[in-house]
Scaffold this motif. Structure first.
Motif, PDB file in Angstrom:
ATOM      1  N   ALA A  21      -9.721 103.133   7.675  1.00 31.69           N
ATOM      2  CA  ALA A  21      -9.435 101.803   7.119  1.00 31.69           C
ATOM      3  C   ALA A  21      -9.132 101.905   5.629  1.00 31.69           C
ATOM      4  CB  ALA A  21     -10.612 100.867   7.355  1.00 31.69           C
ATOM      5  N   ILE A  22      -9.856 102.785   4.944  1.00 38.61           N
ATOM      6  CA  ILE A  22      -9.612 102.995   3.514  1.00 38.61           C
ATOM      7  C   ILE A  22      -8.283 103.702   3.308  1.00 38.61           C
ATOM      8  CG2 ILE A  22     -10.378 104.274   1.474  1.00 38.61           C
ATOM      9  CD1 ILE A  22     -13.243 103.752   2.357  1.00 38.61           C
ATOM     10  N   HIS A  23      -8.096 104.805   4.025  1.00 33.80           N
ATOM     11  CA  HIS A  23      -6.900 105.617   3.837  1.00 33.80           C
ATOM     12  C   HIS A  23      -5.633 104.856   4.209  1.00 33.80           C
ATOM     13  CE1 HIS A  23      -8.924 109.603   3.223  1.00 33.80           C
ATOM     14  NE2 HIS A  23      -9.916 108.878   3.700  1.00 33.80           N
ATOM     15  N   GLY A  24      -5.672 104.157   5.351  1.00 33.27           N
ATOM     16  CA  GLY A  24      -4.505 103.401   5.778  1.00 33.27           C
ATOM     17  C   GLY A  24      -4.109 102.352   4.767  1.00 33.27           C
ATOM     18  N   ALA A  25      -5.106 101.668   4.203  1.00 28.63           N
ATOM     19  CA  ALA A  25      -4.827 100.626   3.214  1.00 28.63           C
ATOM     20  C   ALA A  25      -4.176 101.215   1.967  1.00 28.63           C
ATOM     21  CB  ALA A  25      -6.114  99.897   2.849  1.00 28.63           C
ATOM     22  N   VAL A  26      -4.696 102.344   1.501  1.00 35.29           N
ATOM     23  CA  VAL A  26      -4.152 102.962   0.284  1.00 35.29           C
ATOM     24  C   VAL A  26      -2.753 103.501   0.537  1.00 35.29           C
ATOM     25  CG1 VAL A  26      -4.457 104.776  -1.441  1.00 35.29           C
ATOM     26  CG2 VAL A  26      -6.447 103.509  -0.604  1.00 35.29           C
ATOM     27  N   HIS A  27      -2.577 104.210   1.671  1.00 39.51           N
ATOM     28  CA  HIS A  27      -1.251 104.744   1.988  1.00 39.51           C
ATOM     29  C   HIS A  27      -0.214 103.631   2.102  1.00 39.51           C
ATOM     30  CE1 HIS A  27      -1.905 109.019   2.430  1.00 39.51           C
ATOM     31  NE2 HIS A  27      -2.928 108.837   3.256  1.00 39.51           N
ATOM     32  N   MET A  28      -0.594 102.521   2.722  1.00 41.14           N
ATOM     33  CA  MET A  28       0.346 101.421   2.916  1.00 41.14           C
ATOM     34  C   MET A  28       0.755 100.794   1.586  1.00 41.14           C
ATOM     35  SD  MET A  28      -0.104  97.899   5.150  1.00 41.14           S
ATOM     36  CE  MET A  28      -0.286  98.804   6.691  1.00 41.14           C
ATOM     37  N   ALA A  29      -0.211 100.659   0.675  1.00 46.50           N
ATOM     38  CA  ALA A  29       0.060  99.972  -0.591  1.00 46.50           C
ATOM     39  C   ALA A  29       0.620 100.878  -1.671  1.00 46.50           C
ATOM     40  CB  ALA A  29      -1.231  99.313  -1.096  1.00 46.50           C
ATOM     41  N   ARG A  30       0.406 102.179  -1.515  1.00 49.15           N
ATOM     42  CA  ARG A  30       0.778 103.117  -2.576  1.00 49.15           C
ATOM     43  C   ARG A  30       1.760 104.174  -2.074  1.00 49.15           C
ATOM     44  NH1 ARG A  30      -3.163 103.682  -6.722  1.00 49.15           N
ATOM     45  NH2 ARG A  30      -1.790 105.343  -7.470  1.00 49.15           N
ATOM     46  N   PRO A  31       3.053 103.958  -2.199  1.00 50.78           N
ATOM     47  CA  PRO A  31       4.028 104.965  -1.778  1.00 50.78           C
ATOM     48  C   PRO A  31       3.842 106.297  -2.503  1.00 50.78           C
ATOM     49  CG  PRO A  31       5.103 102.856  -2.183  1.00 50.78           C
ATOM     50  CD  PRO A  31       3.701 102.731  -2.700  1.00 50.78           C
ATOM     51  N   ASP A  32       3.230 106.248  -3.693  1.00 48.43           N
ATOM     52  CA  ASP A  32       3.003 107.467  -4.463  1.00 48.43           C
ATOM     53  C   ASP A  32       1.813 108.267  -3.949  1.00 48.43           C
ATOM     54  OD1 ASP A  32       1.371 105.247  -5.433  1.00 48.43           O
ATOM     55  OD2 ASP A  32       0.677 106.635  -6.987  1.00 48.43           O
ATOM     56  N   ALA A  33       1.044 107.677  -3.045  1.00 48.27           N
ATOM     57  CA  ALA A  33      -0.179 108.331  -2.563  1.00 48.27           C
ATOM     58  C   ALA A  33       0.144 109.219  -1.366  1.00 48.27           C
ATOM     59  CB  ALA A  33      -1.234 107.297  -2.203  1.00 48.27           C
ATOM     60  N   PHE A  34       0.694 110.390  -1.633  1.00 48.20           N
ATOM     61  CA  PHE A  34       0.989 111.337  -0.549  1.00 48.20           C
ATOM     62  C   PHE A  34      -0.313 111.834   0.074  1.00 48.20           C
ATOM     63  CE2 PHE A  34       1.737 115.549   1.223  1.00 48.20           C
ATOM     64  CZ  PHE A  34       2.918 115.364   1.935  1.00 48.20           C
ATOM     65  N   CYS A  35      -1.326 112.031  -0.773  1.00 46.77           N
ATOM     66  CA  CYS A  35      -2.627 112.503  -0.315  1.00 46.77           C
ATOM     67  C   CYS A  35      -3.718 111.582  -0.854  1.00 46.77           C
ATOM     68  CB  CYS A  35      -2.874 113.938  -0.786  1.00 46.77           C
ATOM     69  SG  CYS A  35      -4.486 114.627  -0.322  1.00 46.77           S
TER      70      CYS A  35
END
Length: 236
Positions: free
Chosen positions: A84-98
Motif C-alpha cells: 500500500a505504501i509502495h504502490g502509492a509512492v510509485h503512482m505519485a512519483r514517476p521519479d521513484a524507480f526504487c
C-alpha cells in the motif's frame, strides 16, 4: 517466463539490495519491502515474496506486481498491505524507480523525536530540506492516509514515518540504497549526540550550500558507490 535483459539486471540489482540490507541489519523478520519498477512495463514492479527473509531474496524469486500489489508473475504471496505504501509512492512519483520502506532501528528512534532529523552532521545535510515527517496512524495504510502521505512526501527523497520507520525513494536502486545508508548513519550520529540542546547546527546558508554540493551527482548518485557495496557480498 521470458524476461528482457533490462528486467534481468533490475532483478539482480534489487536482489542485491535486499542482500545488502540484510548484511547491514536493516531487515525486520519477514516484514518491510524494497520495490523497483520493471523497465518497459508501465505499472509493473518487483518486490519480495512475503515470508522470505531479506537474505533469501534472489533475482529468480522476486515477484512482479501491479500498483495494487496483485501478482502479475512469479510465486506469491506478497504483502498487499505492505505494498500500500509502495504502490502509492510509485503512482505519485514517476521519479521513484526504487522505493525502500524499512524499519531501521536508528531511523525509527529519530522518527520518534519531536525535532526529527537535525542538520548536525554532514550526512544529515544530504537531507537538508529533502526530508519530511508523517504522523503515525496505526498499522493499516488506508486510502485516506495514502493521500496524506503523498501530500507530505511531495518531491522529497525521504520521509520519516513517525514511530514506525522511513521511506527513501531513488531514481535508481543504487541511489535509493546509497541514500538509505546515508540516512541510517545520520540518524545514528544524532542518537550519539549527548544533548540536543548543546549540538552545533551550521548556519542555514552553509546547510544549503552543503546540500547542493552533496547532490551535485544528480541521478548518478550511488552509482560510484554501488560496486563497493556489492563487494560486501563478494559479488564481482
Amino acid at each position: 517466463m521470458t524476461i528482457s535483459q533490462a528486467e534481468k539486471q533490475v532483478r539482480i540489482d534489487l536482489a542485491s539490495a535486499y542482500q545488502l540490507a540484510a548484511y547491514k541489519g536493516w531487515d525486520d523478520g519477514v516484514y518491510t519491502h524494497i520495490s523497483a519498477c520493471v523497465p518497459g512495463e508501465a505499472g509493473a514492479y518487483l518486490i519480495n515474496q512475503f515470508g522470505l527473509r531479506f537474505d533469501e531474496v534472489t533475482p529468480e524469486n522476486l515477484v512482479k506486481v501491479n500498483l495494487q500489489g496483485e501478482i502479475l508473475s512469479g510465486e506469491g504471496p506478497v504483502n498487499k498491505s505492505g505494498f500500500a505504501i509502495h504502490g502509492a509512492v510509485h503512482m505519485a512519483r514517476p521519479d521513484a524507480f526504487c522505493v525502500m520502506h524499512l524499519h531501521i532501528d536508528s531511523v525509527i528512534a529519530v522518527s520518534a523525536q519531536k525535532q526529527g532529523l537535525l542538520p548536525i552532521s554532514q550526512h544529515a545535510l544530504r537531507f537538508y530540506g529533502d526530508i519530511t515527517s508523517h504522523p503515525y496512524q496505526g498499522l493499516a495504510f488506508s486510502a485516506k492516509e495514502q493521500g496524506q502521505l503523498i501530500a507530505t512526501f511531495g518531491d522529497k527523497k525521504a520521509v520519516l514515518l513517525q514511530n514506525h520507520g522511513g521511506i527513501v525513494c531513488g531514481s535508481s536502486i543504487q541511489q535509493a540504497f546509497y541514500l538509505t545508508d546515508v540516512l541510517d548513519k545520520a540518524c545514528k550520529i544524532q542518537l550519539l549526540a549527548d544533548s540536543m540542546e548543546n549540538v552545533i547546527i551550521p548556519a542555514s546558508e552553509i546547510c544549503q550550500l552543503t546540500y547542493k554540493q552533496l547532490c551535485c551527482d544528480g541521478d548518478t548518485e550511488g552509482q560510484f558507490e554501488w560496486p563497493a557495496y556489492l563487494g560486501l557480498l563478494n559479488i564481482k
